[in-house]
Design an enzyme around this catalytic site. Sequence first.
Site, PDB file in Angstrom:
ATOM      1  N   ARG A 160      -7.002   0.395  17.486  1.00 40.71           N
ATOM      2  CA  ARG A 160      -7.474   0.556  16.118  1.00 40.71           C
ATOM      3  C   ARG A 160      -8.515  -0.530  15.918  1.00 40.71           C
ATOM      4  NH1 ARG A 160      -3.817   0.557  10.654  1.00 40.71           N
ATOM      5  NH2 ARG A 160      -4.525  -1.601  10.613  1.00 40.71           N
ATOM      6  N   LYS A 171       0.822  -1.218   0.000  1.00 42.20           N
ATOM      7  CA  LYS A 171       0.000   0.000   0.000  1.00 42.20           C
ATOM      8  C   LYS A 171       0.850   1.260   0.000  1.00 42.20           C
ATOM      9  CE  LYS A 171      -0.623   0.371   5.039  1.00 42.20           C
ATOM     10  NZ  LYS A 171      -1.610   0.457   6.132  1.00 42.20           N
TER      11      LYS A 171
END
Length: 391
Positions: A131, A36
């Site tokens: 998260r 990514k």
Amino acid sequence: MSGPQVAIDLGRIERNARTIVDRCALSGIKVFGVTKGTCGMPQVARAMLRGGVAGVAESRFENIRRLRDSGINAPIMLLRSPPMARVEEVVRTVDISLQSELATIRELSRIAERMGRVHDIMLMIDLGDLREGIWPNDLVPTVEQILALKGVRIAGIGTNLGCFGAIMPTEENLGQLVAHAYKAERLSGARLDWISGGASSSLTLLLEGRLPAGINNLRVGEAILQGGVETFRETPWAELEPDACRLTSDIIEVKLKPSRPIGQSGYDAFGNQPVFPDEGDRLRAIANIGREDVLIEGLTPIAKGVRVLGASSDHLLLDVTDADPPPAVGDRVAFRMSYGAMLLAMTSEYVEKAPMHDVEDFSGRKMVQITAEPAAAGILAREATGARWRR
């Protein structure tokens, strides 16, 4: 070249991947290469695969499509849970996805059943970074409900650390992960394919021999793409090569000016009130890149004597008083990038991306053998003469 450019050394990426894969293999760990940071660039994925990674990990569907369209058929892991509207795309395009919400998992199961498939999921557990992930106390009832679904299979248990709350991997929290994974195995009566102990930040424990036994997967991006500069801040992993990705930009102005702005001070274009020390008159240069393209705070000039002063949306201000030789208009200036700076530069449509093999000089004067395969938007192709560049 006509503007800012990220030059990507595929040879360094391949060698970094091989170094990490070989070391992880000694502990029974397989590595997924995270692409990514380079927007799913196919050349980068192929370099990682040549380096031996077991699969590719991505967070964006656009990048996954780019990888698949380029002919990459290696296993792909989706790093971010999808919105409901794109669940079918998950089942069609990826081999395993990270999941933490029962509602999404139920929809995955429904779509997969309809398509005659079983989709593999890695159930994420929150070990304190706050998260994504189910809370450990909810593991048993969550697993029990997932086991009743026919269209999904719990192929792994994983966690994320260091990305939001800056909680570092430790023997204690990763030991808890392994214990949770064994608990899921007892509930399901089947062995998990993966116990995924996080990302590049877990490599420090591996090298120190403190990574808990049982972990058999890591999702590694920064250490491959940047040689672990941010992972191993104080004690670098000597075998890893830094500077696989560097940014270059054009100098568009060089002038002697005061070091402090003149007039009544207010707010800059980004709502800040900057403070400038009085250093007298200094030679200042402007490069044609700004906050719209890159995280300025993540840039480190490679040439000695060059200092970043700040930036507007389109202009990067540099102090070049101590540079030897001083730059001239038309020269190019090169920077190392933090991971955050690399992410923004790679996603900017105004920054060209040039994947190359074994780049010898990132100054813009000596680039060698760009790959012919198209990558993300804005990739350069080099003419056979090597004399100039074309879009």
